[in-house]
Design a protein around this motif. Structure first.
Motif, PDB file in Angstrom:
ATOM      1  N   GLU A 261       0.256  -7.844  -0.048  1.00 25.91           N
ATOM      2  CA  GLU A 261       0.535  -8.400   1.275  1.00 25.91           C
ATOM      3  C   GLU A 261       1.670  -7.619   1.811  1.00 25.91           C
ATOM      4  N   LEU A 262       2.636  -7.201   1.166  1.00 25.63           N
ATOM      5  CA  LEU A 262       3.823  -6.301   1.488  1.00 25.63           C
ATOM      6  C   LEU A 262       3.278  -4.966   2.158  1.00 25.63           C
ATOM      7  N   ALA A 263       2.318  -4.406   1.263  1.00 24.69           N
ATOM      8  CA  ALA A 263       1.469  -3.275   2.058  1.00 24.69           C
ATOM      9  C   ALA A 263       0.801  -3.398   3.109  1.00 24.69           C
ATOM     10  N   GLU A 264       0.116  -4.455   3.277  1.00 23.56           N
ATOM     11  CA  GLU A 264      -0.624  -4.810   4.517  1.00 23.56           C
ATOM     12  C   GLU A 264       0.176  -5.112   5.661  1.00 23.56           C
ATOM     13  N   GLU A 265       1.294  -5.811   5.353  1.00 20.85           N
ATOM     14  CA  GLU A 265       2.292  -6.102   6.616  1.00 20.85           C
ATOM     15  C   GLU A 265       2.787  -4.798   7.200  1.00 20.85           C
ATOM     16  N   LEU A 266       3.421  -3.905   6.120  1.00 18.10           N
ATOM     17  CA  LEU A 266       3.928  -2.773   6.444  1.00 18.10           C
ATOM     18  C   LEU A 266       2.870  -1.780   7.293  1.00 18.10           C
ATOM     19  N   ALA A 267       1.999  -1.840   6.719  1.00 21.52           N
ATOM     20  CA  ALA A 267       0.713  -0.666   7.537  1.00 21.52           C
ATOM     21  C   ALA A 267       0.412  -1.420   8.638  1.00 21.52           C
ATOM     22  N   GLU A 268       0.488  -2.695   9.067  1.00 22.67           N
ATOM     23  CA  GLU A 268       0.195  -3.340  10.208  1.00 22.67           C
ATOM     24  C   GLU A 268       1.107  -2.739  11.114  1.00 22.67           C
ATOM     25  N   ARG A 269       2.448  -2.713  10.751  1.00 19.66           N
ATOM     26  CA  ARG A 269       3.610  -2.414  11.424  1.00 19.66           C
ATOM     27  C   ARG A 269       3.760  -0.932  11.699  1.00 19.66           C
ATOM     28  N   LYS A 270       2.611  -0.237  11.257  1.00 16.83           N
ATOM     29  CA  LYS A 270       2.686   1.425  11.174  1.00 16.83           C
ATOM     30  C   LYS A 270       3.827   2.137  10.502  1.00 16.83           C
ATOM     31  N   HIS A 271       4.056   1.548   9.237  1.00 11.00           N
ATOM     32  CA  HIS A 271       5.314   2.368   8.798  1.00 11.00           C
ATOM     33  C   HIS A 271       4.621   3.225   7.559  1.00 11.00           C
ATOM     34  N   LEU A 272       3.411   2.684   7.162  1.00  7.87           N
ATOM     35  CA  LEU A 272       2.833   3.381   6.041  1.00  7.87           C
ATOM     36  C   LEU A 272       1.300   3.485   6.378  1.00  7.87           C
ATOM     37  N   PHE A 273       0.719   4.026   5.408  1.00  8.35           N
ATOM     38  CA  PHE A 273      -0.897   3.946   5.059  1.00  8.35           C
ATOM     39  C   PHE A 273      -1.083   3.006   3.991  1.00  8.35           C
ATOM     40  N   TYR A 274      -2.134   2.496   4.149  1.00  4.13           N
ATOM     41  CA  TYR A 274      -2.466   1.377   2.889  1.00  4.13           C
ATOM     42  C   TYR A 274      -3.847   1.663   2.417  1.00  4.13           C
ATOM     43  N   ALA A 275      -4.150   1.796   1.028  1.00  5.52           N
ATOM     44  CA  ALA A 275      -5.484   2.094   0.577  1.00  5.52           C
ATOM     45  C   ALA A 275      -5.653   1.209  -0.838  1.00  5.52           C
ATOM     46  N   ARG A 276      -6.745   1.334  -1.218  1.00  4.93           N
ATOM     47  CA  ARG A 276      -7.174   0.892  -2.408  1.00  4.93           C
ATOM     48  C   ARG A 276      -7.413   2.367  -3.072  1.00  4.93           C
ATOM     49  N   PRO A 277      -7.791   2.376  -4.482  1.00  6.49           N
ATOM     50  CA  PRO A 277      -7.970   3.749  -5.331  1.00  6.49           C
ATOM     51  C   PRO A 277      -9.245   4.391  -4.676  1.00  6.49           C
ATOM     52  N   GLN A 278     -10.423   3.510  -4.615  1.00  3.47           N
ATOM     53  CA  GLN A 278     -11.605   4.020  -3.923  1.00  3.47           C
ATOM     54  C   GLN A 278     -11.755   4.493  -2.650  1.00  3.47           C
ATOM     55  N   MET A 279     -10.698   4.113  -1.748  1.00  3.50           N
ATOM     56  CA  MET A 279     -10.392   4.456  -0.453  1.00  3.50           C
ATOM     57  C   MET A 279      -9.639   5.376  -0.068  1.00  3.50           C
ATOM     58  N   LEU A 280      -8.758   6.079  -1.270  1.00  5.46           N
ATOM     59  CA  LEU A 280      -7.791   7.108  -0.939  1.00  5.46           C
ATOM     60  C   LEU A 280      -8.090   8.303  -0.283  1.00  5.46           C
ATOM     61  N   GLN A 281      -9.468   8.863  -0.748  1.00  5.38           N
ATOM     62  CA  GLN A 281      -9.661  10.005  -0.296  1.00  5.38           C
ATOM     63  C   GLN A 281      -9.862   9.993   1.223  1.00  5.38           C
ATOM     64  N   GLN A 282     -10.802   8.743   1.721  1.00  2.00           N
ATOM     65  CA  GLN A 282     -10.837   8.610   3.236  1.00  2.00           C
ATOM     66  C   GLN A 282      -9.606   8.442   4.079  1.00  2.00           C
ATOM     67  N   THR A 283      -8.691   7.844   3.433  1.00  2.00           N
ATOM     68  CA  THR A 283      -7.437   7.592   4.003  1.00  2.00           C
ATOM     69  C   THR A 283      -6.514   8.732   4.182  1.00  2.00           C
ATOM     70  N   ILE A 284      -6.700   9.971   3.087  1.00  2.00           N
ATOM     71  CA  ILE A 284      -6.166  11.293   3.348  1.00  2.00           C
ATOM     72  C   ILE A 284      -6.640  12.007   4.408  1.00  2.00           C
ATOM     73  N   GLU A 285      -8.012  11.788   4.362  1.00  2.00           N
ATOM     74  CA  GLU A 285      -8.855  12.602   5.349  1.00  2.00           C
ATOM     75  C   GLU A 285      -8.549  12.206   6.671  1.00  2.00           C
ATOM     76  N   THR A 286      -8.271  10.976   6.986  1.00  2.00           N
ATOM     77  CA  THR A 286      -8.210  10.470   8.255  1.00  2.00           C
ATOM     78  C   THR A 286      -6.830  10.128   8.889  1.00  2.00           C
ATOM     79  N   MET A 287      -5.890  10.160   7.990  1.00  2.00           N
ATOM     80  CA  MET A 287      -4.553   9.868   8.433  1.00  2.00           C
ATOM     81  C   MET A 287      -4.119  10.778   9.385  1.00  2.00           C
ATOM     82  N   ASP A 288      -3.167  10.058  10.400  1.00  2.00           N
ATOM     83  CA  ASP A 288      -2.444  10.769  11.573  1.00  2.00           C
ATOM     84  C   ASP A 288      -1.158  10.434  11.102  1.00  2.00           C
TER      85      ASP A 288
END
Length: 178
Positions: free
Chosen positions: A123-150
């Motif tokens: 819940e904390l991670a999702e809220e801070l990601a919504e506010r664009k302070h960080l990126f949020y991922a699950r282990p299986q989505m980490l590669q995609q997050t790294i490849e697409t993060m700006d």
């Protein structure tokens, strides 16, 4: 570890922390060839993993063996120096690790440990990601997050002031307020 390294090559470190728990899913994910390649393509040169109580030991890679050097340790009296020297931090969803990283103004990917029973951390991670302070991922989505993060889209975290809460509590308790 930012700065010129051997041969004048600019060094960019990724620091991974799992805290004091076991989070082998995250350690295994960052140790995968795909994630190492994704980090290398983004210009990162070093990967330091704090693996906590986990039983999975990542593979160490030296500068001669590949474009991304990899090292790890279980625990350290303080991870502050690693946080300060990293260009990117990949962290478990513990509030202490999240806020310490954000207060340093570092780019952060928070990975939620789905094996925890009461996963209030998501819940904390999702809220801070919504506010664009960080990126949020699950282990299986980490590669995609790294490849697409700006990283340019991240908004600096500005801690709130506790004075308003303290004044409200003092008023409620009958103490004078400033």
């Amino acid at each position: 570890m930012d700065g010129a390294g051997n041969g004048g090559r600019i060094r960019k470190m990724v620091f991974v922390t799992v805290g004091t728990t076991c989070f082998d899913a995250l350690v295994k994910a960052v140790d995968s060839r795909q994630i190492k390649e994704a980090l290398s393509k983004r210009g990162y040169t070093d990967l330091m993993i704090q693996m906590g109580r986990g039983s999975y030991a990542p593979s160490k890679v030296s500068e001669e063996d590949g474009p991304l050097t990899v090292d790890y340790f279980a625990f350290s009296p303080s991870i502050a120096d690693y946080l300060k020297s990293a260009s990117l931090i990949i962290s478990h969803a513990g509030s202490g690790s999240i806020f310490e990283t954000l207060q340093l103004g570092k780019s952060l990917i928070v990975v939620v440990n789905e094996d925890l029973m009461d996963n209030h951390q998501s819940e904390l991670a999702e809220e801070l990601a919504e506010r664009k302070h960080l990126f949020y991922a699950r282990p299986q989505m980490l590669q995609q997050t790294i490849e697409t993060m700006d990283l340019e889209t991240l908004v600096p975290y500005v801690p709130g002031t506790p004075k308003l809460v303290v004044d409200l509590m003092n008023k409620f308790l009958g103490f004078p307020t400033d």
